[in-house]
Design an enzyme around this catalytic site. Structure first.
Site, PDB file in Angstrom:
ATOM      1  N   CYS A  42       0.512  -1.114  -0.048  1.00  0.00           N
ATOM      2  CA  CYS A  42      -0.050  -0.288  -0.107  1.00  0.00           C
ATOM      3  C   CYS A  42       0.774   1.291  -0.203  1.00  0.00           C
ATOM      4  O   CYS A  42       2.357   1.178   0.588  1.00  0.00           O
ATOM      5  CB  CYS A  42      -0.866  -0.191   1.007  1.00  0.00           C
ATOM      6  SG  CYS A  42      -2.264   1.408   1.011  1.00  0.00           S
ATOM      7  N   ASP A  44       0.593   3.634   2.035  1.00  0.00           N
ATOM      8  CA  ASP A  44       0.538   4.853   2.795  1.00  0.00           C
ATOM      9  C   ASP A  44       1.145   5.274   3.808  1.00  0.00           C
ATOM     10  O   ASP A  44       2.782   4.186   3.714  1.00  0.00           O
ATOM     11  CB  ASP A  44       0.011   3.255   3.769  1.00  0.00           C
ATOM     12  CG  ASP A  44       0.123   3.853   5.288  1.00  0.00           C
ATOM     13  OD1 ASP A  44      -1.662   3.772   5.883  1.00  0.00           O
ATOM     14  OD2 ASP A  44      -0.288   4.742   5.800  1.00  0.00           O
ATOM     15  N   ARG A  46       2.814   5.399   6.280  1.00  0.00           N
ATOM     16  CA  ARG A  46       3.062   5.227   7.560  1.00  0.00           C
ATOM     17  C   ARG A  46       3.850   3.538   7.872  1.00  0.00           C
ATOM     18  O   ARG A  46       4.878   2.678   8.430  1.00  0.00           O
ATOM     19  CB  ARG A  46       1.909   4.777   8.588  1.00  0.00           C
ATOM     20  CG  ARG A  46       1.202   6.303   9.333  1.00  0.00           C
ATOM     21  CD  ARG A  46       0.252   5.852   9.573  1.00  0.00           C
ATOM     22  NE  ARG A  46      -0.467   5.294   8.440  1.00  0.00           N
ATOM     23  CZ  ARG A  46      -2.128   4.875   9.229  1.00  0.00           C
ATOM     24  NH1 ARG A  46      -2.026   5.760   9.930  1.00  0.00           N
ATOM     25  NH2 ARG A  46      -3.091   4.783   8.457  1.00  0.00           N
ATOM     26  N   HIS A  98      -2.264  -3.785   4.794  1.00  0.00           N
ATOM     27  CA  HIS A  98      -1.980  -3.276   6.658  1.00  0.00           C
ATOM     28  C   HIS A  98      -3.435  -3.596   7.292  1.00  0.00           C
ATOM     29  O   HIS A  98      -4.748  -3.003   6.450  1.00  0.00           O
ATOM     30  CB  HIS A  98      -1.523  -2.398   6.424  1.00  0.00           C
ATOM     31  CG  HIS A  98      -1.473  -0.855   6.326  1.00  0.00           C
ATOM     32  ND1 HIS A  98      -2.314  -0.054   7.044  1.00  0.00           N
ATOM     33  CD2 HIS A  98      -1.951  -0.660   4.842  1.00  0.00           C
ATOM     34  CE1 HIS A  98      -3.138   0.971   5.793  1.00  0.00           C
ATOM     35  NE2 HIS A  98      -2.989   0.794   4.446  1.00  0.00           N
ATOM     36  N   CYS A 101      -6.477   0.026   6.569  1.00  0.00           N
ATOM     37  CA  CYS A 101      -5.993   0.590   4.857  1.00  0.00           C
ATOM     38  C   CYS A 101      -7.406   1.206   5.273  1.00  0.00           C
ATOM     39  O   CYS A 101      -9.087   0.714   4.731  1.00  0.00           O
ATOM     40  CB  CYS A 101      -5.634  -0.910   4.434  1.00  0.00           C
ATOM     41  SG  CYS A 101      -5.292   0.162   2.613  1.00  0.00           S
TER      42      CYS A 101
HETATM   43 CO    CO Z   1      -3.605   1.259   3.066  1.00  0.00          CO
END
Ligand code: CO
Length: 214
Positions: A42, A44, A46, A98, A101
């Protein structure tokens, strides 16, 4: 003033530090790319794939998009997989999702964000296939966790279904696809135990997942 100056400054410090501990690092890196792993994860912010699994620059080939999807008509993702498998000859493909998400959550809750809703349709399709399994969840959080996991497993199978992996396995190339999931709350990756390294294992995984759709 260039507002990104601080980032370029940070970069200089980083490069200096790397050179201090390993003077020929960049020289070696610039002449060779031989990663053993392809990461499909992803976008993302983080998650920092290579760093969090202890790999150095040059050791992880990476493709990321929202909600770590492998769509059969996505030339971007397919090109990455093809180059990784046929040219770089990676031995492992890690599909990593994750918990929590945002893409999966938006798909589940049918939230409207704009163009991206069309991309997230793919997860809604997955959700529809596993409607019965998802309804077994007792809380909304558990339902989201479940869909995050199922989404990873579906993408593992999508990688396996590509002509790239099918052909690689037919010519007995040593390559495995793994499904991992990440907890943002503790920084630990968990193996979803869905590794497939042959056509037969892919068929078995598909059969196992089909029983969850009933
Ligand atoms: Co995500």
């Amino acid at each position: 003033m260039n507002k990104l100056e601080n980032l370029l400054e940070n970069n200089k410090h980083w490069a200096e530090n790397v050179k201090k501990s390993d003077p020929t690092f960049f020289q070696r890196l610039s002449t060779l790319q031989a990663p053993k792993y392809l990461w499909i994860g992803c976008s993302d912010s983080r998650i920092t794939p290579a760093t969090s699994i202890g790999l150095l620059p040059g050791e992880l080939f990476v493709h990321r998009n929202i909600a770590n999807l492998v769509v059969h008509t996505d030339m971007n993702c397919l090109s990455v997989i093809q180059f990784a498998v046929e040219v770089l000859q990676v031995e492992h493909i890690i599909v990593c999702g994750h918990y929590g998400c945002g893409g999966v959550k938006a798909a589940l809750e049918n939230t409207r964000f704009g163009l991206i809703d069309n991309w997230l349709r793919h997860i809604q399709d997955v959700g529809r296939d596993y409607k019965i399994e998802l309804e077994r969840a007792e809380t909304d959080e558990e339902k989201l966790d479940k869909l995050c996991e199922i989404n990873v497993i579906e993408q593992v199978m999508n990688v396996g279904d590509t002509t790239i992996l099918q052909d690689a396995w037919l010519r007995k190339q040593n390559i495995a696809i793994h499904g991992w999931i990440y907890y943002l709350t503790d920084g630990i990756f968990r193996d979803l135990q869905v590794t497939v390294s042959s056509l037969k294992e892919l068929i078995n995984l598909r059969a196992k997942m089909l029983t969850k759709q009933k």
